[in-house]
Design a protein around this motif. Structure first.
Motif, PDB file in Angstrom:
ATOM      1  N   ASP A   3     -13.551 -25.338  -8.688  1.00 25.96           N
ATOM      2  CA  ASP A   3     -14.453 -25.729  -7.594  1.00 25.96           C
ATOM      3  C   ASP A   3     -14.172 -27.144  -7.106  1.00 25.96           C
ATOM      4  O   ASP A   3     -14.136 -27.403  -5.903  1.00 25.96           O
ATOM      5  CB  ASP A   3     -15.914 -25.629  -8.055  1.00 25.96           C
ATOM      6  N   SER A   4     -13.955 -28.071  -8.049  1.00 27.37           N
ATOM      7  CA  SER A   4     -13.706 -29.456  -7.622  1.00 27.37           C
ATOM      8  C   SER A   4     -12.325 -29.575  -6.971  1.00 27.37           C
ATOM      9  O   SER A   4     -12.146 -30.307  -6.001  1.00 27.37           O
ATOM     10  CB  SER A   4     -13.865 -30.426  -8.796  1.00 27.37           C
ATOM     11  N   ILE A   5     -11.339 -28.839  -7.484  1.00 29.06           N
ATOM     12  CA  ILE A   5     -10.004 -28.844  -6.874  1.00 29.06           C
ATOM     13  C   ILE A   5     -10.085 -28.243  -5.465  1.00 29.06           C
ATOM     14  O   ILE A   5      -9.505 -28.767  -4.512  1.00 29.06           O
ATOM     15  CB  ILE A   5      -8.990 -28.084  -7.769  1.00 29.06           C
ATOM     16  N   TYR A   6     -10.862 -27.149  -5.360  1.00 26.38           N
ATOM     17  CA  TYR A   6     -11.005 -26.498  -4.054  1.00 26.38           C
ATOM     18  C   TYR A   6     -11.555 -27.467  -3.006  1.00 26.38           C
ATOM     19  O   TYR A   6     -10.980 -27.619  -1.927  1.00 26.38           O
ATOM     20  CB  TYR A   6     -11.928 -25.264  -4.149  1.00 26.38           C
ATOM     21  N   SER A   7     -12.640 -28.163  -3.359  1.00 25.33           N
ATOM     22  CA  SER A   7     -13.250 -29.107  -2.406  1.00 25.33           C
ATOM     23  C   SER A   7     -12.291 -30.234  -2.072  1.00 25.33           C
ATOM     24  O   SER A   7     -12.195 -30.653  -0.917  1.00 25.33           O
ATOM     25  CB  SER A   7     -14.528 -29.722  -2.983  1.00 25.33           C
ATOM     26  N   ALA A   8     -11.593 -30.745  -3.072  1.00 26.93           N
ATOM     27  CA  ALA A   8     -10.665 -31.862  -2.827  1.00 26.93           C
ATOM     28  C   ALA A   8      -9.608 -31.471  -1.799  1.00 26.93           C
ATOM     29  O   ALA A   8      -9.341 -32.217  -0.851  1.00 26.93           O
ATOM     30  CB  ALA A   8     -10.007 -32.302  -4.140  1.00 26.93           C
ATOM     31  N   ILE A   9      -9.025 -30.280  -1.945  1.00 33.65           N
ATOM     32  CA  ILE A   9      -7.976 -29.867  -0.997  1.00 33.65           C
ATOM     33  C   ILE A   9      -8.579 -29.542   0.370  1.00 33.65           C
ATOM     34  O   ILE A   9      -8.069 -29.957   1.404  1.00 33.65           O
ATOM     35  CB  ILE A   9      -7.183 -28.645  -1.529  1.00 33.65           C
ATOM     36  N   ALA A  10      -9.698 -28.813   0.364  1.00 35.89           N
ATOM     37  CA  ALA A  10     -10.257 -28.330   1.630  1.00 35.89           C
ATOM     38  C   ALA A  10     -10.898 -29.449   2.456  1.00 35.89           C
ATOM     39  O   ALA A  10     -10.864 -29.402   3.687  1.00 35.89           O
ATOM     40  CB  ALA A  10     -11.281 -27.225   1.358  1.00 35.89           C
ATOM     41  N   ASP A  11     -11.474 -30.444   1.803  1.00 38.84           N
ATOM     42  CA  ASP A  11     -12.287 -31.435   2.532  1.00 38.84           C
ATOM     43  C   ASP A  11     -11.583 -32.749   2.840  1.00 38.84           C
ATOM     44  O   ASP A  11     -12.166 -33.634   3.456  1.00 38.84           O
ATOM     45  CB  ASP A  11     -13.579 -31.739   1.735  1.00 38.84           C
ATOM     46  N   THR A  12     -10.339 -32.902   2.410  1.00 37.42           N
ATOM     47  CA  THR A  12      -9.629 -34.157   2.687  1.00 37.42           C
ATOM     48  C   THR A  12      -9.006 -34.106   4.082  1.00 37.42           C
ATOM     49  O   THR A  12      -8.544 -33.060   4.523  1.00 37.42           O
ATOM     50  CB  THR A  12      -8.535 -34.402   1.617  1.00 37.42           C
ATOM     51  N   ASN A  13      -9.034 -35.235   4.772  1.00 33.48           N
ATOM     52  CA  ASN A  13      -8.380 -35.339   6.075  1.00 33.48           C
ATOM     53  C   ASN A  13      -6.948 -35.837   5.900  1.00 33.48           C
ATOM     54  O   ASN A  13      -6.733 -36.991   5.547  1.00 33.48           O
ATOM     55  CB  ASN A  13      -9.156 -36.338   6.947  1.00 33.48           C
ATOM     56  N   ASP A  57     -16.325 -15.051   0.822  1.00 28.00           N
ATOM     57  CA  ASP A  57     -16.201 -16.231   1.694  1.00 28.00           C
ATOM     58  C   ASP A  57     -15.935 -17.491   0.890  1.00 28.00           C
ATOM     59  O   ASP A  57     -15.258 -18.395   1.346  1.00 28.00           O
ATOM     60  CB  ASP A  57     -17.499 -16.446   2.489  1.00 28.00           C
ATOM     61  N   LYS A  58     -16.555 -17.572  -0.279  1.00 29.20           N
ATOM     62  CA  LYS A  58     -16.400 -18.783  -1.081  1.00 29.20           C
ATOM     63  C   LYS A  58     -16.362 -18.454  -2.569  1.00 29.20           C
ATOM     64  O   LYS A  58     -16.819 -17.383  -2.992  1.00 29.20           O
ATOM     65  CB  LYS A  58     -17.498 -19.804  -0.765  1.00 29.20           C
ATOM     66  N   LEU A  59     -15.810 -19.403  -3.340  1.00 30.15           N
ATOM     67  CA  LEU A  59     -15.634 -19.188  -4.781  1.00 30.15           C
ATOM     68  C   LEU A  59     -16.930 -18.784  -5.467  1.00 30.15           C
ATOM     69  O   LEU A  59     -16.936 -17.891  -6.321  1.00 30.15           O
ATOM     70  CB  LEU A  59     -15.093 -20.471  -5.445  1.00 30.15           C
ATOM     71  N   SER A  60     -18.033 -19.418  -5.070  1.00 30.36           N
ATOM     72  CA  SER A  60     -19.309 -19.169  -5.764  1.00 30.36           C
ATOM     73  C   SER A  60     -19.854 -17.757  -5.511  1.00 30.36           C
ATOM     74  O   SER A  60     -20.778 -17.320  -6.195  1.00 30.36           O
ATOM     75  CB  SER A  60     -20.343 -20.225  -5.359  1.00 30.36           C
ATOM     76  N   ASP A  61     -19.273 -17.027  -4.528  1.00 34.23           N
ATOM     77  CA  ASP A  61     -19.698 -15.642  -4.293  1.00 34.23           C
ATOM     78  C   ASP A  61     -19.069 -14.646  -5.273  1.00 34.23           C
ATOM     79  O   ASP A  61     -19.466 -13.483  -5.318  1.00 34.23           O
ATOM     80  CB  ASP A  61     -19.318 -15.197  -2.870  1.00 34.23           C
ATOM     81  N   SER A 112      -6.924 -20.528   4.540  1.00 35.27           N
ATOM     82  CA  SER A 112      -6.947 -19.143   5.023  1.00 35.27           C
ATOM     83  C   SER A 112      -6.597 -18.143   3.919  1.00 35.27           C
ATOM     84  O   SER A 112      -6.667 -16.936   4.132  1.00 35.27           O
ATOM     85  CB  SER A 112      -6.032 -18.971   6.245  1.00 35.27           C
ATOM     86  N   ALA A 113      -6.231 -18.628   2.743  1.00 34.84           N
ATOM     87  CA  ALA A 113      -5.900 -17.739   1.622  1.00 34.84           C
ATOM     88  C   ALA A 113      -7.157 -17.071   1.062  1.00 34.84           C
ATOM     89  O   ALA A 113      -8.274 -17.476   1.353  1.00 34.84           O
ATOM     90  CB  ALA A 113      -5.215 -18.534   0.513  1.00 34.84           C
ATOM     91  N   SER A 114      -6.951 -16.050   0.260  1.00 28.79           N
ATOM     92  CA  SER A 114      -8.057 -15.358  -0.409  1.00 28.79           C
ATOM     93  C   SER A 114      -8.629 -16.247  -1.523  1.00 28.79           C
ATOM     94  O   SER A 114      -7.884 -16.686  -2.401  1.00 28.79           O
ATOM     95  CB  SER A 114      -7.525 -14.047  -1.005  1.00 28.79           C
ATOM     96  N   VAL A 115      -9.940 -16.505  -1.492  1.00 22.71           N
ATOM     97  CA  VAL A 115     -10.536 -17.307  -2.580  1.00 22.71           C
ATOM     98  C   VAL A 115     -10.480 -16.545  -3.908  1.00 22.71           C
ATOM     99  O   VAL A 115     -10.379 -17.153  -4.974  1.00 22.71           O
ATOM    100  CB  VAL A 115     -11.995 -17.787  -2.307  1.00 22.71           C
ATOM    101  N   LEU A 116     -10.500 -15.222  -3.831  1.00 23.69           N
ATOM    102  CA  LEU A 116     -10.345 -14.436  -5.063  1.00 23.69           C
ATOM    103  C   LEU A 116      -8.952 -14.685  -5.658  1.00 23.69           C
ATOM    104  O   LEU A 116      -8.812 -14.913  -6.856  1.00 23.69           O
ATOM    105  CB  LEU A 116     -10.557 -12.944  -4.768  1.00 23.69           C
ATOM    106  N   SER A 117      -7.928 -14.677  -4.807  1.00 21.11           N
ATOM    107  CA  SER A 117      -6.565 -14.955  -5.270  1.00 21.11           C
ATOM    108  C   SER A 117      -6.450 -16.363  -5.857  1.00 21.11           C
ATOM    109  O   SER A 117      -5.766 -16.574  -6.855  1.00 21.11           O
ATOM    110  CB  SER A 117      -5.567 -14.829  -4.119  1.00 21.11           C
ATOM    111  N   ILE A 118      -7.106 -17.317  -5.221  1.00 16.39           N
ATOM    112  CA  ILE A 118      -7.070 -18.704  -5.707  1.00 16.39           C
ATOM    113  C   ILE A 118      -7.676 -18.775  -7.114  1.00 16.39           C
ATOM    114  O   ILE A 118      -7.122 -19.392  -8.019  1.00 16.39           O
ATOM    115  CB  ILE A 118      -7.807 -19.647  -4.715  1.00 16.39           C
ATOM    116  N   LEU A 119      -8.806 -18.090  -7.287  1.00 16.04           N
ATOM    117  CA  LEU A 119      -9.453 -18.090  -8.605  1.00 16.04           C
ATOM    118  C   LEU A 119      -8.592 -17.363  -9.649  1.00 16.04           C
ATOM    119  O   LEU A 119      -8.440 -17.838 -10.782  1.00 16.04           O
ATOM    120  CB  LEU A 119     -10.853 -17.458  -8.497  1.00 16.04           C
ATOM    121  N   LEU A 120      -8.001 -16.230  -9.263  1.00 17.93           N
ATOM    122  CA  LEU A 120      -7.138 -15.492 -10.202  1.00 17.93           C
ATOM    123  C   LEU A 120      -5.924 -16.346 -10.595  1.00 17.93           C
ATOM    124  O   LEU A 120      -5.510 -16.354 -11.755  1.00 17.93           O
ATOM    125  CB  LEU A 120      -6.661 -14.171  -9.586  1.00 17.93           C
ATOM    126  N   THR A 121      -5.367 -17.079  -9.634  1.00 15.91           N
ATOM    127  CA  THR A 121      -4.216 -17.941  -9.910  1.00 15.91           C
ATOM    128  C   THR A 121      -4.588 -19.016 -10.928  1.00 15.91           C
ATOM    129  O   THR A 121      -3.874 -19.251 -11.905  1.00 15.91           O
ATOM    130  CB  THR A 121      -3.721 -18.607  -8.601  1.00 15.91           C
TER     131      THR A 121
END
Ligand code: QUE
Length: 371
Positions: free
Chosen positions: A265-275, A351-355, A290-299
């Motif tokens: 979750d913290s890695i996700y926010s860091a990548i997604a929210d940085t300019n 839509d998001k990891l927490s789902d 645009s990747a699958s959050v399920l795939s990101i979690l499985l990875t």
């Protein structure tokens, strides 16, 4: 014309180089089950043939070494046996050709990792996904100024397989996890820095290199591998002028700071929210978002699980997870959107990891019956 072309190049004293050409240039030499079977059979024959000093692997055409696995065929095999919204049960996947494909692909990749003779792989152009897994096992890995590498599976609802659980985990500072969850492109300098390539050689030097390899007396020294290293090193030294700089090295401190978090979750926010000002970083960010959050979690989970695994254990765990991905809907939906309908708008399950419910992740990592 055969999808893989085998030939033998004559060298001094009746020694030979066994040459493999992946020959589906229109499909960027993506591997299908037929190609995998042919490759495995021929490599077994050459391993036993004392005249063969080493193997050379290349891709036909000037665009790609190999762009991956033939996931479009897998899509048809999976969706032929279900409604696209339905999860297949364990029995159905055991009897589906997609399972057979992954089993044979990983068996071949592991065989290459453990092959007794040197394998020289000419990784020019695209080296993606299944192509990178196939490349990574070779003992003498060459990339060129035209090489573009990536593990892009999170874009098709899969995760980096083909031994990536091993080779991404070898990289320092979570750089492998970054490449795996974003699908970012990387070049020959990056590949050398990350240990995926051994030699950066100018693309135009290919024929001269092959001609030189044929002129060598492979019977003189008993360690062919050492002899190959010396020749390839010379070609590398003559190639430095045309090589790009490493994007990963250029941005290493930023990437390392993004990857410092100890949860996904913290890695996700860091990548997604940085300019990001930089184009390479913002492209990686776009792919990630645009990747699958399920795939990101499985990875993330698969790399964590396999931290202390041997290569063989990595392939075994990947086989189970890939069967699960064939059973579930995300992978087929990703292939549909990127490669079949090409609308490039997959309808991801979450839509998001927490789902994502923990039970579902537990199911992905539970053993498939009768495998
Ligand atoms: C993500 C991927 C793959 C992809 C596209 C993505 C992948 C793969 C292919 C591919 C490429 C060329 C072919 C083919 C498949 O595309 O893994 O059959 O001819 O193999 O966005 O992971």
């Amino acid at each position: 014309m055969s999808e893989v072309i085998f030939s033998e190049l004559a060298c001094k004293h009746d020694r030979k180089i066994g040459v493999i050409e992946l020959n589906k240039p229109k499909a960027l030499n993506a591997l299908n089950l037929n190609m995998i079977t042919l490759l495995h059979e021929q490599l077994i024959l050459w391993a036993k043939n004392d005249k063969i000093s080493f193997i050379l692997i290349q891709g036909a055409g000037d665009k790609a070494f190999c762009a991956g696995g033939d996931v479009v065929s897998l899509y048809h095999a999976i969706n032929g046996s279900r409604d696209t919204t339905e999860v297949l049960d364990d029995d159905a996947i055991i009897n589906n050709p997609s399972g057979e494909f992954f089993t044979q692909e990983y068996t071949l990749d592991l065989y290459i990792h453990q092959y007794k003779k040197p394998i020289v792989a000419w990784g020019d152009g695209y080296v993606f996904g299944g192509g990178l897994g196939f490349f990574a096992g070779a003992s003498h890995r060459i990339t060129t100024e035209k090489t573009i590498m990536a593990m892009p599976e999170t874009a098709i609802g899969l995760y980096p397989d083909v031994g990536a659980s091993w080779f991404l985990n070898q990289m320092p500072n979570n750089l492998g996890l970054f490449l795996g969850i974003t699908g970012a492109f990387f070049n020959t300098a990056d590949a050398k820095y990350l240990g995926l390539s051994n030699f950066s050689i100018e693309s135009a030097k290919k024929q001269t290199l092959v001609d030189d390899l044929c002129e060598i007396d492979w019977t003189v020294q008993n360690d062919i591998s050492v002899q190959l290293n010396a020749i390839l090193k010379n070609f590398e030294s003559a190639s430095v002028d045309v090589m790009p700089v490493s994007k990963i090295q250029e941005h290493e401190s930023i990437i390392t700071s993004l990857m410092l978090g100890n949860t996904i979750d913290s890695i996700y926010s860091a990548i997604a929210d940085t300019n990001f000002e930089d184009k390479w970083l913002s492209t990686a960010q776009q792919k990630f978002c645009s990747a699958s959050v399920l795939s990101i979690l499985l990875t993330y989970k698969q790399l964590e699980l396999s931290k202390d695994f041997s290569i063989a254990e990595c392939f075994k765990a990947e086989k189970n997870l890939s069967y699960r991905c064939c059973q579930y809907t995300e992978f087929a939906e990703g292939v549909r959107a990127q490669l079949v309908d090409k609308d490039k708008t997959p309808k991801w399950a979450f839509d998001k990891l927490s789902d994502i419910e923990p039970d579902l992740i537990q199911w992905f990592f539970s053993k498939v019956n009768n495998t």
